[in-house]
Design a protein around this motif. Structure first.
Motif, PDB file in Angstrom:
ATOM      1  N   GLY A   1     -20.782 -42.730  35.186  1.00 38.77           N
ATOM      2  CA  GLY A   1     -21.939 -42.123  34.530  1.00 38.77           C
ATOM      3  C   GLY A   1     -23.219 -42.783  34.988  1.00 38.77           C
ATOM      4  O   GLY A   1     -23.266 -43.398  36.057  1.00 38.77           O
TER       5      GLY A   1
ATOM      6  N   THR B   1     -21.326 -33.997  39.795  1.00 33.42           N
ATOM      7  CA  THR B   1     -20.774 -32.652  39.613  1.00 33.42           C
ATOM      8  C   THR B   1     -19.248 -32.706  39.517  1.00 33.42           C
ATOM      9  O   THR B   1     -18.630 -33.715  39.842  1.00 33.42           O
ATOM     10  CB  THR B   1     -21.138 -31.782  40.824  1.00 33.42           C
ATOM     11  OG1 THR B   1     -20.669 -32.453  42.008  1.00 33.42           O
ATOM     12  CG2 THR B   1     -22.636 -31.565  40.923  1.00 33.42           C
ATOM     13  N   ASP B   2     -18.663 -31.580  39.131  1.00 34.87           N
ATOM     14  CA  ASP B   2     -17.202 -31.478  39.112  1.00 34.87           C
ATOM     15  C   ASP B   2     -16.627 -31.575  40.524  1.00 34.87           C
ATOM     16  O   ASP B   2     -15.538 -32.091  40.723  1.00 34.87           O
ATOM     17  CB  ASP B   2     -16.776 -30.153  38.470  1.00 34.87           C
ATOM     18  CG  ASP B   2     -16.333 -30.374  37.029  1.00 34.87           C
ATOM     19  OD1 ASP B   2     -15.702 -31.427  36.768  1.00 34.87           O
ATOM     20  OD2 ASP B   2     -16.616 -29.522  36.180  1.00 34.87           O
TER      21      ASP B   2
ATOM     22  N   ARG C   1     -16.298 -35.090  41.237  1.00 37.91           N
ATOM     23  CA  ARG C   1     -15.132 -35.625  40.521  1.00 37.91           C
ATOM     24  C   ARG C   1     -13.861 -35.368  41.340  1.00 37.91           C
ATOM     25  O   ARG C   1     -13.057 -36.262  41.559  1.00 37.91           O
ATOM     26  CB  ARG C   1     -14.998 -34.961  39.151  1.00 37.91           C
ATOM     27  CG  ARG C   1     -13.872 -35.607  38.317  1.00 37.91           C
ATOM     28  CD  ARG C   1     -13.113 -34.630  37.449  1.00 37.91           C
ATOM     29  NE  ARG C   1     -13.909 -33.870  36.515  1.00 37.91           N
ATOM     30  CZ  ARG C   1     -14.228 -34.252  35.274  1.00 37.91           C
ATOM     31  NH1 ARG C   1     -13.857 -35.410  34.835  1.00 37.91           N
ATOM     32  NH2 ARG C   1     -14.923 -33.453  34.491  1.00 37.91           N
TER      33      ARG C   1
ATOM     34  N   ASN D   1     -16.313 -38.795  32.602  1.00 38.69           N
ATOM     35  CA  ASN D   1     -17.768 -38.859  32.561  1.00 38.69           C
ATOM     36  C   ASN D   1     -18.240 -39.562  31.289  1.00 38.69           C
ATOM     37  O   ASN D   1     -17.810 -39.219  30.188  1.00 38.69           O
ATOM     38  CB  ASN D   1     -18.257 -37.399  32.581  1.00 38.69           C
ATOM     39  CG  ASN D   1     -19.700 -37.235  32.990  1.00 38.69           C
ATOM     40  OD1 ASN D   1     -20.393 -38.212  33.260  1.00 38.69           O
ATOM     41  ND2 ASN D   1     -20.167 -35.996  33.038  1.00 38.69           N
TER      42      ASN D   1
ATOM     43  N   TYR E   1     -21.809 -40.784  29.127  1.00 39.00           N
ATOM     44  CA  TYR E   1     -23.244 -40.495  29.080  1.00 39.00           C
ATOM     45  C   TYR E   1     -23.952 -41.398  28.079  1.00 39.00           C
ATOM     46  O   TYR E   1     -23.375 -41.770  27.047  1.00 39.00           O
ATOM     47  CB  TYR E   1     -23.452 -39.034  28.658  1.00 39.00           C
ATOM     48  CG  TYR E   1     -24.892 -38.675  28.337  1.00 39.00           C
ATOM     49  CD1 TYR E   1     -25.785 -38.318  29.346  1.00 39.00           C
ATOM     50  CD2 TYR E   1     -25.368 -38.714  27.026  1.00 39.00           C
ATOM     51  CE1 TYR E   1     -27.106 -38.006  29.061  1.00 39.00           C
ATOM     52  CE2 TYR E   1     -26.690 -38.397  26.725  1.00 39.00           C
ATOM     53  CZ  TYR E   1     -27.553 -38.036  27.753  1.00 39.00           C
ATOM     54  OH  TYR E   1     -28.864 -37.740  27.471  1.00 39.00           O
TER      55      TYR E   1
ATOM     56  N   GLU F   1     -16.288 -38.190  27.839  1.00 38.03           N
ATOM     57  CA  GLU F   1     -15.301 -37.141  28.107  1.00 38.03           C
ATOM     58  C   GLU F   1     -13.890 -37.664  27.833  1.00 38.03           C
ATOM     59  O   GLU F   1     -13.575 -38.792  28.223  1.00 38.03           O
ATOM     60  CB  GLU F   1     -15.425 -36.809  29.582  1.00 38.03           C
ATOM     61  CG  GLU F   1     -14.784 -35.564  30.050  1.00 38.03           C
ATOM     62  CD  GLU F   1     -15.150 -35.341  31.506  1.00 38.03           C
ATOM     63  OE1 GLU F   1     -15.652 -34.249  31.804  1.00 38.03           O
ATOM     64  OE2 GLU F   1     -14.970 -36.243  32.330  1.00 38.03           O
TER      65      GLU F   1
ATOM     66  N   GLN G   1     -10.911 -33.361  30.089  1.00 37.14           N
ATOM     67  CA  GLN G   1     -11.914 -33.539  31.156  1.00 37.14           C
ATOM     68  C   GLN G   1     -12.890 -32.363  31.132  1.00 37.14           C
ATOM     69  O   GLN G   1     -13.178 -31.759  32.165  1.00 37.14           O
ATOM     70  CB  GLN G   1     -11.253 -33.635  32.530  1.00 37.14           C
ATOM     71  CG  GLN G   1     -10.579 -34.974  32.793  1.00 37.14           C
ATOM     72  CD  GLN G   1     -10.096 -35.095  34.226  1.00 37.14           C
ATOM     73  OE1 GLN G   1      -9.376 -34.235  34.715  1.00 37.14           O
ATOM     74  NE2 GLN G   1     -10.481 -36.161  34.911  1.00 37.14           N
TER      75      GLN G   1
ATOM     76  N   SER H   1     -28.377 -29.709  28.990  1.00 35.85           N
ATOM     77  CA  SER H   1     -26.955 -29.598  28.676  1.00 35.85           C
ATOM     78  C   SER H   1     -26.780 -28.472  27.658  1.00 35.85           C
ATOM     79  O   SER H   1     -27.731 -27.765  27.314  1.00 35.85           O
ATOM     80  CB  SER H   1     -26.462 -30.928  28.101  1.00 35.85           C
ATOM     81  OG  SER H   1     -25.087 -30.882  27.815  1.00 35.85           O
TER      82      SER H   1
ATOM     83  N   ASP I   1     -21.957 -30.492  27.450  1.00 41.77           N
ATOM     84  CA  ASP I   1     -21.592 -30.163  28.818  1.00 41.77           C
ATOM     85  C   ASP I   1     -22.168 -31.209  29.769  1.00 41.77           C
ATOM     86  O   ASP I   1     -23.169 -31.863  29.450  1.00 41.77           O
ATOM     87  CB  ASP I   1     -22.182 -28.780  29.137  1.00 41.77           C
ATOM     88  CG  ASP I   1     -21.606 -28.209  30.410  1.00 41.77           C
ATOM     89  OD1 ASP I   1     -20.555 -28.692  30.866  1.00 41.77           O
ATOM     90  OD2 ASP I   1     -22.219 -27.268  30.939  1.00 41.77           O
ATOM     91  N   ARG I   2     -21.496 -31.386  30.907  1.00 42.24           N
ATOM     92  CA  ARG I   2     -22.004 -32.230  31.980  1.00 42.24           C
ATOM     93  C   ARG I   2     -23.499 -31.975  32.170  1.00 42.24           C
ATOM     94  O   ARG I   2     -23.937 -30.823  32.131  1.00 42.24           O
ATOM     95  CB  ARG I   2     -21.244 -31.822  33.243  1.00 42.24           C
ATOM     96  CG  ARG I   2     -21.547 -32.587  34.474  1.00 42.24           C
ATOM     97  CD  ARG I   2     -20.732 -31.995  35.607  1.00 42.24           C
ATOM     98  NE  ARG I   2     -19.341 -32.470  35.615  1.00 42.24           N
ATOM     99  CZ  ARG I   2     -18.981 -33.713  35.954  1.00 42.24           C
ATOM    100  NH1 ARG I   2     -19.891 -34.601  36.289  1.00 42.24           N
ATOM    101  NH2 ARG I   2     -17.708 -34.057  35.968  1.00 42.24           N
TER     102      ARG I   2
ATOM    103  N   SER J   1     -28.029 -31.380  41.653  1.00 40.34           N
ATOM    104  CA  SER J   1     -26.583 -31.201  41.415  1.00 40.34           C
ATOM    105  C   SER J   1     -26.082 -29.868  41.979  1.00 40.34           C
ATOM    106  O   SER J   1     -24.928 -29.755  42.381  1.00 40.34           O
ATOM    107  CB  SER J   1     -26.278 -31.297  39.920  1.00 40.34           C
ATOM    108  OG  SER J   1     -26.986 -30.319  39.212  1.00 40.34           O
TER     109      SER J   1
END
Ligand code: ADP
Ligand code: ZN
Length: 433
Positions: free
Chosen positions: A210, A215-216, A219, A232, A234, A247, A252, A304, A321-322, A341
């Motif tokens: 973090g 982004t996914d 990941r 993740n 935050y 998360e 996930q 978000s 959300d991410r 991103s």
């Protein structure tokens, strides 16, 4: 496993009752002790007694980073200075740093939030945790450190930097969990490869990443390269530090917010109006329990959305959300809004490109131009020039097609973009120069 079953699985009604109780108490405290809030409440014509439901939150004033800067360093503190046991400062990604202070109780709560987070990532007291977040004024290092101890795990306080040495420690100490920025994880993996060490052969199984947007696609790239589960985390120093939300490894899919301490809202950044579940807007937090520097409706500038649907992990807390980006990071290129991103997602879907990239924005005459520099991998680098050109055109076309903006894409050789041990710098804005 759930660290605090009572709080993390609280039925919504009970959570809201707890939040309201704490919100009322918070309003009393800041009204009595922080002149900034007394003035704001008075200007809005409200008193703490007017807060009768969570819905009344909308009548409370917002707090912005600029307010903290205007009261630098201690003007927003709500307890006598002798009750403050630690100071931290934000990393100053966007201008002058802001200072935050913690009472012992604040630190205890923070440690619990991190302990909850580590357990949410799948860690237990039997794990060894390699903590490569920077130690110092930045909240990452010390924040994770005390939470890891609270969990009862073994923490290795490596901090950021001395990257080759970190690889040796990963090999010798055999940690099962690593905490750092996602960009630093990529750098660690790359350095390990140079040293002839395969991450997949290390005991490492969980990554807690973090402190910067990712982004996914990133990941998946990290998971494929290193064989770990990447989750993740935050947080921001003004609200506490890392561990505001996390998360779960089971889903996930979005970060559970510790709602018993941080009351979230999503607002439309242009007018401050509340937005509904699932809608993307600016994340706002009210710190329900913080003593040192309690904040009402703090505007994070992070974009978000909130998801209240039940999660497979059994927690009842809302998920955010991410982070799509900071509103400060949003680039406006010839009228089109772009987040770094979004570029990252597209480039990671292009074969032969690595997650090392930079976006350079320039002004040519009246127009803004955007150049995306991306490192190619070794294999691509040794390929024929025409294949490189083909990839450049492919990414350029995808950026145009999916984001609606024209960017020039420049593929650069491996190792040419500066590596960061903390937060990566993705955008170089040369417009003001
Ligand atoms: P600064 O604002 O100076 O960077 P902080 O160290 O407090 O100071 O950083 C907090 C910010 O980092 C957040 O507001 C957010 O923009 C970013 N951040 C933290 N964690 C994440 C994450 N998991 N995903 C995306 N961004 C994050
Ligand atoms: Zn979950």
């Amino acid at each position: 496993m759930i660290y605090n079953v009572d709080k993390e699985t609280l039925p919504r009604e009970d959570m809201e009752a707890l939040q309201l109780r704490r919100l009322k108490d918070l309003c009393e405290r800041v009204y009595a002790r922080v002149p900034f809030y007394k003035k704001k409440f008075d200007e809005a014509g409200i008193t703490p007694a007017d807060i009768r439901s969570l819905n009344d939150l909308q009548y409370l004033p917002f707090t912005e980073k600029q307010d903290l800067r205007n009261h630098y360093p201690y003007g927003m503190f709500a307890v006598p200075k002798e009750n403050i046991v630690r100071l931290h400062a934000s990393s100053g990604t966007t201008g002058r740093a802001t200072v935050v202070g913690y009472t012992q109780r604040d630190l205890d709560i923070w440690a619990e939030c991190i302990a909850r987070s580590l357990m949410m990532a799948g860690a237990t007291r039997r794990d060894i945790i390699h903590n490569a977040y920077g130690y110092g004024l930045f909240t990452g290092g010390l924040g994770v450190h005390f939470g890891a101890e609270k969990l009862g795990a073994t923490v290795v306080p490596v901090s950021g930097g001395a990257t080759r040495r970190q690889i040796s420690l990963l090999k010798d100490f055999g940690p099962t969990v690593i905490c750092c920025t996602p960009s630093y994880m990529i750098f660690l993996h790359e350095t390990a490869r140079e040293m002839g060490i395969d991450f997949r052969e290390l005991p490492l199984k969980i990554g807690v990443f973090g402190a910067e947007p990712w982004t996914d696609e990133m990941r998946r790239d990290i998971e494929a390269k290193t064989g770990i589960t990447a989750v993740n985390i935050y947080g921001l120093s003004e609200v506490m530090g890392p561990g505001v939300s996390m998360e779960c490894h089971e889903a996930q899919c979005g970060m559970h917010i510790y709602e018993d301490h941080f009351l979230p809202e999503i607002i439309d950044p242009s007018n401050g109006k509340a937005m509904g579940p699932g809608e993307t807007g600016e994340l706002v937090f009210t710190t329900l329990t913080k003593e040192g520097i309690p904040l009402i409706r703090y505007r994070t500038k992070d974009l978000s959305s909130l998801n209240y649907t039940p999660c497979i992990c059994g927690r009842s807390t809302v998920r955010m959300d991410r982070i799509k980006g900071r509103s400060d990071d949003m680039l406006i290129i010839r009228g089109v809004n772009v987040f770094p991103s979004q570029i990252e997602s597209l480039l990671l879907e292009t074969a032969g490109l690595t997650p090392h990239y930079q976006i350079i924005v320039r002004r040519e005459g009246p127009l803004d131009t955007m150049e995306v520099q991306v490192e190619v991998d070794e294999k691509m680098f040794s390929d024929a020039i025409k294949n490189l050109q083909h990839r450049e055109r492919e990414l350029q076309k995808n950026i145009k097609e999916f984001l609606g903006v024209t960017a020039s894409v420049k593929l650069v050789e491996p190792q040419s973009i500066e590596r960061s041990v903390g937060k990566a710098k993705r955008v170089i804005d040369q417009r003001g120069e």
